[in-house]
Design a protein around this motif. Structure first.
Motif, PDB file in Angstrom:
ATOM      1  N   SER A  55       0.765  -1.057   0.042  1.00  0.00           N
ATOM      2  CA  SER A  55      -0.134  -0.211  -0.133  1.00  0.00           C
ATOM      3  C   SER A  55       1.186   1.478   0.166  1.00  0.00           C
ATOM      4  N   SER A  57       0.837   5.811  -0.792  1.00  0.00           N
ATOM      5  CA  SER A  57       0.439   6.975  -1.081  1.00  0.00           C
ATOM      6  C   SER A  57       1.185   8.032  -1.520  1.00  0.00           C
ATOM      7  N   VAL A  58       0.658   8.543  -2.842  1.00  0.00           N
ATOM      8  CA  VAL A  58       1.300   9.827  -2.576  1.00  0.00           C
ATOM      9  C   VAL A  58       1.181  11.497  -1.624  1.00  0.00           C
ATOM     10  N   VAL A  59       2.467  11.969  -1.523  1.00  0.00           N
ATOM     11  CA  VAL A  59       2.614  12.751  -0.211  1.00  0.00           C
ATOM     12  C   VAL A  59       4.008  14.210  -0.773  1.00  0.00           C
ATOM     13  N   VAL A 210       6.494   9.588  -2.585  1.00  0.00           N
ATOM     14  CA  VAL A 210       5.495   7.955  -2.765  1.00  0.00           C
ATOM     15  C   VAL A 210       5.717   8.044  -1.648  1.00  0.00           C
ATOM     16  N   SER A 211       4.662   7.314  -0.526  1.00  0.00           N
ATOM     17  CA  SER A 211       5.182   6.493   0.703  1.00  0.00           C
ATOM     18  C   SER A 211       4.461   5.453   1.108  1.00  0.00           C
ATOM     19  N   SER A 232      -2.365   4.166  -9.651  1.00  0.00           N
ATOM     20  CA  SER A 232      -3.620   4.346  -8.670  1.00  0.00           C
ATOM     21  C   SER A 232      -4.218   4.292 -10.007  1.00  0.00           C
ATOM     22  N   GLY A 270      -1.798  13.256  -1.741  1.00  0.00           N
ATOM     23  CA  GLY A 270      -3.552  13.032  -1.036  1.00  0.00           C
ATOM     24  C   GLY A 270      -3.402  11.513  -2.492  1.00  0.00           C
ATOM     25  N   THR A 271      -2.893  11.172  -3.200  1.00  0.00           N
ATOM     26  CA  THR A 271      -3.186   9.794  -4.275  1.00  0.00           C
ATOM     27  C   THR A 271      -3.740   9.144  -3.435  1.00  0.00           C
ATOM     28  N   GLU A 272      -4.385   7.665  -3.336  1.00  0.00           N
ATOM     29  CA  GLU A 272      -4.084   5.912  -2.887  1.00  0.00           C
ATOM     30  C   GLU A 272      -3.661   5.153  -3.972  1.00  0.00           C
ATOM     31  N   GLY A 273      -2.144   4.272  -3.796  1.00  0.00           N
ATOM     32  CA  GLY A 273      -2.627   3.388  -4.126  1.00  0.00           C
ATOM     33  C   GLY A 273      -1.642   2.243  -4.162  1.00  0.00           C
ATOM     34  N   ARG A 274      -0.777   1.773  -5.036  1.00  0.00           N
ATOM     35  CA  ARG A 274       0.075   0.445  -4.802  1.00  0.00           C
ATOM     36  C   ARG A 274       1.343   0.327  -5.163  1.00  0.00           C
TER      37      ARG A 274
END
Length: 350
Positions: A55, A57-59, A210-211, A232, A270-274
């Motif tokens: 998992s 997310s873009v921070v 990306v975290s 994403s 704020g984008t969530e993804g893999r």
């Protein structure tokens, strides 16, 4: 013996003989080579390189909550939600009237202290001249020196008061600490702001990162991975490793990995993804795994061919139905892929 019974007996013996003949034709001969009952393949034909994921997310590199440091009525909100601002740009203006008055008062007090110091220095010089002429005592000179020291201390207090007044006035104008995008606005013109009142939230306009949270099992394969990407909503972006945290998060038991986008275009903060990467270590398909023992003695591994004989090699950490990480010492091995559970240790496979 009657003739009828003799015929039946002959027929019965013939049937028994036929049965033995049929069984002899359908049962494998004890001399059938074991090699014909199994299949083998080299590791190079079996190697798998599983796709790993975590998992992510873009921070933004920085996210700041802008709060008031002074009390006052908000007279202007320069920034609006979604607006991009440059570093140092004014965002909020708090009524500065009271702080300007305090600044003028501090300046007047400083000027008064300077005038008093000038007078004290003049009186001290005069006292020393009179002492040299024996018109006054040394105690009088000491008194003048003390008065000068007191005024000098008061002057420093006035200088500090002026600096504090200037600083307080500067806090009525809130400015962007970095080039940013206004993420949210939580105050309006006419509201009273107090110290700590949240006014705006900013995210840095610099390229985001990306975290991803990696488990202990993922860290090793991630370290050696060369092709990484962020996925994403059906889109994929190429990534480059930046760093892995040197400490484990006690709450999640994971380590944070930070990555950057390799192209100018990137997903929005704020984008969530893999996070996806290809494991570069060789794995074998689950179908070639052999077992030995039962119950508490059950072991998983592979059967390899060494000098024409079978040898069972146990492998730790095997999970049923999933590709198995192959120990490096078996990278050049020949693996039994069929009949691996039937072959005995040391059996000839030529």
């Amino acid at each position: 013996m009657p003739r009828c019974k003799a015929v039946k007996l002959v027929f019965f013996v013939a049937l028994i003989g036929l049965g033995f003949h049929v069984r002899a034709q359908t049962t494998p001969s004890a001399t059938t080579p074991l090699r014909s009952m199994i299949q083998t393949k080299p590791v190079t034909e079996l190697a798998l390189y599983p796709l790993r994921e975590a998992s992510a997310s873009v921070v933004a590199r920085n996210q700041a909550k802008i709060s008031s440091e002074v009390s006052g009525v908000i007279v202007q909100m320069v920034a609006e939600t979604g607006q991009t601002v440059a570093r140092g740009a004014e965002l909020v203006q708090i009524d500065p009237t009271d702080y300007r008055l305090n600044l003028e008062r501090a300046r007047a007090s400083l000027e008064s202290s300077r005038a008093r110091l000038a007078q004290a220095e003049s009186q001290l010089r005069r006292a020393r001249e009179l002492q040299a002429q024996n018109f006054i005592s040394s105690e009088a000179v000491t008194q003048r020196e003390t008065e000068k020291a007191v005024v000098e201390a008061e002057l420093k207090v006035s200088e500090n008061a002026l600096a504090q007044a200037q600083r307080a006035l500067s806090k009525t104008s809130l400015r962007a600490p970095f080039a940013a995008v206004i993420l949210s606005r939580t105050a309006s013109v006419g509201e009273l702001a107090n110290p700590g009142t949240l006014l705006l939230t900013l995210v840095e306009a610099a390229p985001p990162q990306v975290s991803a949270a990696l488990t202990a099992a993922d860290v090793t394969s991630f370290d050696s991975a060369r092709e990484l990407s962020f996925e994403s909503q059906g889109r994929t972006w190429a990534l480059k490793k930046l760093r892995i945290a040197a400490a484990v998060n006690p709450g999640t038991r994971t380590r944070e990995a930070r990555l950057v986008f390799t192209d100018a275009e990137s997903a929005l903060p704020g984008t969530e993804g893999r996070l996806l990467w290809r494991d570069t270590r060789i794995h074998l398909p689950a179908s070639v795994i052999a077992t030995r023992g039962v119950g508490a003695d059950l072991r998983y591994g592979v059967v390899v061919v060494e000098q024409g004989k079978a040898r069972f090699v146990p492998i730790a950490g095997v999970q049923e139905g999933r590709p198995v990480l192959l120990p490096r010492e078996l990278y050049n091995a020949i693996i039994v892929t069929r009949g691996q559970n039937a072959v005995d240790e040391g059996a000839a496979l030529r």
